[in-house]
Design an enzyme around this catalytic site. Structure first.
Site, short mmCIF file in Angstrom:
data_model
loop_
_atom_site.label_atom_id
_atom_site.label_comp_id
_atom_site.label_asym_id
_atom_site.label_seq_id
_atom_site.Cartn_x
_atom_site.Cartn_y
_atom_site.Cartn_z
N ASP A 12 -17.30 -7.13 -20.37
CA ASP A 12 -16.89 -8.52 -20.50
C ASP A 12 -15.69 -8.73 -19.57
O ASP A 12 -15.04 -7.77 -19.14
CB ASP A 12 -16.48 -8.77 -21.96
CG ASP A 12 -15.81 -10.11 -22.15
OD1 ASP A 12 -16.43 -11.12 -21.79
OD2 ASP A 12 -14.66 -10.15 -22.65
N ASP A 14 -13.12 -12.03 -19.54
CA ASP A 14 -11.95 -12.68 -20.13
C ASP A 14 -11.48 -11.94 -21.38
O ASP A 14 -12.23 -11.80 -22.35
CB ASP A 14 -12.34 -14.12 -20.48
CG ASP A 14 -11.14 -15.02 -20.65
OD1 ASP A 14 -10.01 -14.56 -20.44
OD2 ASP A 14 -11.34 -16.20 -21.00
N ASP A 200 -14.33 -7.86 -26.19
CA ASP A 200 -13.24 -8.20 -27.12
C ASP A 200 -13.63 -9.23 -28.17
O ASP A 200 -12.82 -9.55 -29.04
CB ASP A 200 -12.02 -8.72 -26.35
CG ASP A 200 -12.27 -10.11 -25.78
OD1 ASP A 200 -13.35 -10.32 -25.20
OD2 ASP A 200 -11.39 -10.97 -25.93
MG LIG Z 1 -13.85 -11.87 -23.75
#
Ligand SMILES: [Mg+2]
Length: 261
Positions: A12, A14, A200
Site C-alpha cells: 500500500d 498512503d 495500514d
Molecule cells: Mg494506506
C-alpha cells in the site's frame, strides 16, 4: 531459462510506504535498495490512479513491475501508459447523482472538487492532485455524515451495483475488485517463491492475509487493525514505527529472517 522470482512485495502507499502527512518515502530507501539487490519485485497497490502510481513507480525505478490501481479496481501493466479515463468511473458518478440530496451531500468525491480544492483537502501538490482526478474505475471521497447516513448511502448505491471500501483516508466507491483479487492474479502470473504484503488500513486486510508474510504498518492516525487471520502463528507482523520508517525496518528484518539480504 530465467531464474524464478525470489520475493514479490505488495505494498500500500498512503500511510504505508508513503508518510501519511509528508507523502515522502525516502525513509524506506535502505529496504528498497536491499530488495533491488536481490531482484525482488515491488508491486505498488493503492487507491491512487494509474496516472499517480505511474509517476511514483518511475520515481522508485519500479516500472518493470505491474501496479494495482484504484484500490484493486484495475492493474497498471509494467511500462504501461498511465493517462486513463474510464467508463466505469462515469457510471459510479452517475449512480451518485441518483441519491437523495441529503445523502449525496454527505459524500465529497474527487470529482466534486476542483484541483485546487483537492489540494486543500489532501495536501497534495497541484500536479499530483490533477493526476488523482484522472480516474478510470473508482471514486474516493470524504465522508461528512453520520454512520447511520453512511449505511443508508451505501444501501442506495448497492442497488446500482456500487460498493465501498474504507481506506486510510477516503471512502472509495467502485463496481468491485479489490487489492487481494489483483494480488492473487499477479502472484499466479509471476509465481514468486515468497510473497510479502504491507498495509495500514481495512482495505489492506485481505491482501495481508493472502501472502506468506503480511506486515501491518502502524498508523497513529487511525484505530489499529483487529487481530488478523494468521497473526497468532506469526504470519502477520506489526511494525512499531509508522509509515516508511516502519516499512524499512520490517522489510529488512524479514529479508534477514529469510536469509535473503
Ligand atoms: Mg494506506
Amino acid at each position: 531459462m530465467t531464474n524464478p522470482l525470489s520475493v514479490m512485495v505488495f505494498t500500500d502507499l498512503d500511510g504505508t510506504l508513503i508518510d501519511h502527512d509528508t507523502y515522502r518515502w525516502d525513509a524506506a530507501q535502505e529496504a528498497l535498495t536491499a530488495l533491488k539487490r536481490i531482484s525482488a519485485a515491488v508491486v505498488l497497490a493503492s487507491s491512487k490512479t494509474a496516472a499517480e502510481i505511474g509517476a511514483l513507480r518511475s520515481e522508485l525505478g519500479l516500472e518493470g513491475w505491474p501496479a494495482i490501481v484504484e484500490n484493486g479496481a484495475g492493474i497498471l501493466s509494467p511500462h504501461g501508459t498511465t493517462a486513463q479515463h474510464g467508463a466505469q468511473y462515469d457510471a459510479v458518478r452517475s449512480a451518485l447523482e441518483t441519491l437523495p440530496s441529503a445523502l449525496r451531500e454527505c459524500f465529497r468525491g474527487f470529482g466534486d472538487m476542483t484541483a485546487d480544492q483537492l489540494v486543500e483537502m489532501t495536501g497534495l501538490a497541484l500536479p499530483q492532485a490533477k493526476l488523482a482526478q484522472q480516474r478510470a474505475y473508482s471514486e474516493p471521497g470524504q465522508w461528512l455524515g453520520t454512520a447511520q447516513q453512511q449505511a443508508d448511502f451505501l444501501a442506495c448505491l448497492l442497488e446500482h451495483g456500487v460498493t465501498a471500501q474504507q481506506g486510510g483516508r477516503f471512502l472509495t466507491l467502485s463496481f468491485g475488485g479489490n487489492k487481494a483479487d489483483k494480488l492473487l492474479k499477479i502472484v499466479q502470473t509471476y509465481q514468486p517463491q515468497h510473497t510479502i504484503a504491507l498495509g495500514d488500513a481495512p482495505n489492506d486486510i485481505q491482501m495481508l492475509e493472502n501472502v506468506d508474510f503480511g506486515i501491518v504498518v502502524a498508523n497513529p492516525h487511525r484505530a489499529p487493525l483487529p487481530v488478523l487471520k494468521g497473526e497468532a502463528r506469526g504470519q502477520i507482523l506489526r511494525t512499531k514505527e509508522a509509515g516508511p520508517v516502519g516499512w524499512n525496518t520490517a522489510v529488512l528484518q524479514l529479508l534477514d529472517r529469510l536469509h535473503m539480504k
